[in-house]
Design a protein around this motif. Structure first.
Motif, PDB file in Angstrom:
ATOM      1  N   ILE A  14       0.840  -1.197   0.000  1.00 44.90           N
ATOM      2  CA  ILE A  14       0.000   0.000   0.000  1.00 44.90           C
ATOM      3  C   ILE A  14       0.877   1.250   0.000  1.00 44.90           C
ATOM      4  CG2 ILE A  14      -1.669   1.326   1.370  1.00 44.90           C
ATOM      5  CD1 ILE A  14      -2.805  -1.405   2.293  1.00 44.90           C
ATOM      6  N   GLN A  15       1.933   1.249   0.794  1.00 43.25           N
ATOM      7  CA  GLN A  15       2.845   2.398   0.824  1.00 43.25           C
ATOM      8  C   GLN A  15       3.508   2.600  -0.531  1.00 43.25           C
ATOM      9  OE1 GLN A  15       3.322   4.579   3.468  1.00 43.25           O
ATOM     10  NE2 GLN A  15       4.373   5.751   1.887  1.00 43.25           N
ATOM     11  N   ASN A  16       3.876   1.507  -1.192  1.00 42.67           N
ATOM     12  CA  ASN A  16       4.483   1.589  -2.510  1.00 42.67           C
ATOM     13  C   ASN A  16       3.512   2.181  -3.530  1.00 42.67           C
ATOM     14  OD1 ASN A  16       6.436   1.237  -4.486  1.00 42.67           O
ATOM     15  ND2 ASN A  16       5.767  -0.848  -4.936  1.00 42.67           N
ATOM     16  N   VAL A  17       2.253   1.771  -3.475  1.00 39.37           N
ATOM     17  CA  VAL A  17       1.239   2.307  -4.383  1.00 39.37           C
ATOM     18  C   VAL A  17       1.063   3.813  -4.150  1.00 39.37           C
ATOM     19  CG1 VAL A  17      -1.230   2.269  -4.935  1.00 39.37           C
ATOM     20  CG2 VAL A  17       0.022   0.124  -4.697  1.00 39.37           C
ATOM     21  N   ILE A  18       0.998   4.223  -2.895  1.00 36.25           N
ATOM     22  CA  ILE A  18       0.838   5.643  -2.576  1.00 36.25           C
ATOM     23  C   ILE A  18       2.047   6.435  -3.055  1.00 36.25           C
ATOM     24  CG2 ILE A  18       0.713   7.295  -0.669  1.00 36.25           C
ATOM     25  CD1 ILE A  18      -0.977   5.176   0.823  1.00 36.25           C
ATOM     26  N   ASP A  19       3.249   5.928  -2.800  1.00 36.02           N
ATOM     27  CA  ASP A  19       4.464   6.615  -3.250  1.00 36.02           C
ATOM     28  C   ASP A  19       4.505   6.742  -4.764  1.00 36.02           C
ATOM     29  OD1 ASP A  19       5.306   6.907  -0.643  1.00 36.02           O
ATOM     30  OD2 ASP A  19       6.642   5.164  -0.702  1.00 36.02           O
ATOM     31  N   ASN A  20       4.164   5.674  -5.469  1.00 38.91           N
ATOM     32  CA  ASN A  20       4.170   5.719  -6.931  1.00 38.91           C
ATOM     33  C   ASN A  20       3.120   6.680  -7.467  1.00 38.91           C
ATOM     34  OD1 ASN A  20       6.280   3.919  -7.235  1.00 38.91           O
ATOM     35  ND2 ASN A  20       4.920   2.146  -7.319  1.00 38.91           N
ATOM     36  N   PHE A  21       1.964   6.721  -6.834  1.00 39.20           N
ATOM     37  CA  PHE A  21       0.911   7.641  -7.268  1.00 39.20           C
ATOM     38  C   PHE A  21       1.378   9.088  -7.145  1.00 39.20           C
ATOM     39  CE2 PHE A  21      -2.645  10.414  -6.106  1.00 39.20           C
ATOM     40  CZ  PHE A  21      -3.387  10.330  -7.274  1.00 39.20           C
ATOM     41  N   PHE A  22       1.965   9.444  -5.999  1.00 41.21           N
ATOM     42  CA  PHE A  22       2.405  10.821  -5.819  1.00 41.21           C
ATOM     43  C   PHE A  22       3.624  11.159  -6.678  1.00 41.21           C
ATOM     44  CE2 PHE A  22      -0.333  10.630  -2.083  1.00 41.21           C
ATOM     45  CZ  PHE A  22      -1.032  11.815  -2.277  1.00 41.21           C
ATOM     46  N   ALA A  23       4.445  10.187  -6.980  1.00 37.77           N
ATOM     47  CA  ALA A  23       5.546  10.422  -7.923  1.00 37.77           C
ATOM     48  C   ALA A  23       4.989  10.696  -9.310  1.00 37.77           C
ATOM     49  CB  ALA A  23       6.481   9.223  -7.952  1.00 37.77           C
ATOM     50  N   TRP A  24       3.945   9.971  -9.692  1.00 44.70           N
ATOM     51  CA  TRP A  24       3.301  10.173 -10.994  1.00 44.70           C
ATOM     52  C   TRP A  24       2.637  11.549 -11.048  1.00 44.70           C
ATOM     53  CZ3 TRP A  24      -2.169   9.994 -12.059  1.00 44.70           C
ATOM     54  CH2 TRP A  24      -2.482  10.013 -13.404  1.00 44.70           C
ATOM     55  N   VAL A  25       1.923  11.920  -9.981  1.00 40.07           N
ATOM     56  CA  VAL A  25       1.260  13.230  -9.941  1.00 40.07           C
ATOM     57  C   VAL A  25       2.302  14.342  -9.953  1.00 40.07           C
ATOM     58  CG1 VAL A  25      -0.148  14.754  -8.487  1.00 40.07           C
ATOM     59  CG2 VAL A  25      -0.823  12.376  -8.824  1.00 40.07           C
ATOM     60  N   GLY A  26       3.450  14.105  -9.334  1.00 42.50           N
ATOM     61  CA  GLY A  26       4.506  15.107  -9.297  1.00 42.50           C
ATOM     62  C   GLY A  26       5.088  15.445 -10.647  1.00 42.50           C
ATOM     63  N   HIS A  27       4.879  14.602 -11.639  1.00 41.64           N
ATOM     64  CA  HIS A  27       5.402  14.872 -12.970  1.00 41.64           C
ATOM     65  C   HIS A  27       4.535  15.850 -13.761  1.00 41.64           C
ATOM     66  CE1 HIS A  27       7.630  11.072 -12.233  1.00 41.64           C
ATOM     67  NE2 HIS A  27       8.580  11.769 -12.816  1.00 41.64           N
ATOM     68  N   PHE A  28       3.321  16.100 -13.294  1.00 42.59           N
ATOM     69  CA  PHE A  28       2.442  17.041 -13.994  1.00 42.59           C
ATOM     70  C   PHE A  28       2.868  18.466 -13.740  1.00 42.59           C
ATOM     71  CE2 PHE A  28      -0.601  13.426 -13.476  1.00 42.59           C
ATOM     72  CZ  PHE A  28      -0.806  13.208 -14.839  1.00 42.59           C
ATOM     73  N   LYS A  29       2.722  19.301 -14.747  1.00 43.30           N
ATOM     74  CA  LYS A  29       3.022  20.717 -14.623  1.00 43.30           C
ATOM     75  C   LYS A  29       1.696  21.457 -14.468  1.00 43.30           C
ATOM     76  CE  LYS A  29       7.370  20.130 -15.611  1.00 43.30           C
ATOM     77  NZ  LYS A  29       8.284  19.917 -14.561  1.00 43.30           N
ATOM     78  N   PHE A  30       1.550  22.187 -13.350  1.00 35.47           N
ATOM     79  CA  PHE A  30       0.316  22.929 -13.110  1.00 35.47           C
ATOM     80  C   PHE A  30       0.536  24.394 -13.349  1.00 35.47           C
ATOM     81  CE2 PHE A  30      -0.195  19.124 -10.474  1.00 35.47           C
ATOM     82  CZ  PHE A  30      -1.425  18.691 -10.938  1.00 35.47           C
TER      83      PHE A  30
END
Length: 63
Positions: free
Chosen positions: A47-63
């Motif tokens: 679960i921690q790995n999934v959360i970390d990967n999700f936020f790493a993926w979201v971090g790649h977006f430019k807002f």
């Protein structure tokens, strides 16, 4: 670092839901206990790995 942010976000959301009457105190406590139980099982690291990967993926977006 993302873990602290998640904890703060979830705490704020929990307080908001309690104040709005969307959930009751016992429902919040059941969710907290479930979180501790899940964290202590073999699913915790996954679960921690999934959360970390999700936020790493979201971090790649430019807002």
């Amino acid at each position: 670092m993302a873990t602290v942010s998640i904890v703060v976000l979830m705490a704020a959301l929990s307080v908001l839901l309690l104040r709005l009457g969307a959930i009751k105190v016992w429902q919040l406590l059941v969710g907290v206990v479930l979180g501790f139980v899940l964290a202590s099982t073999g699913a915790g690291p996954w679960i921690q790995n999934v959360i970390d990967n999700f936020f790493a993926w979201v971090g790649h977006f430019k807002f």
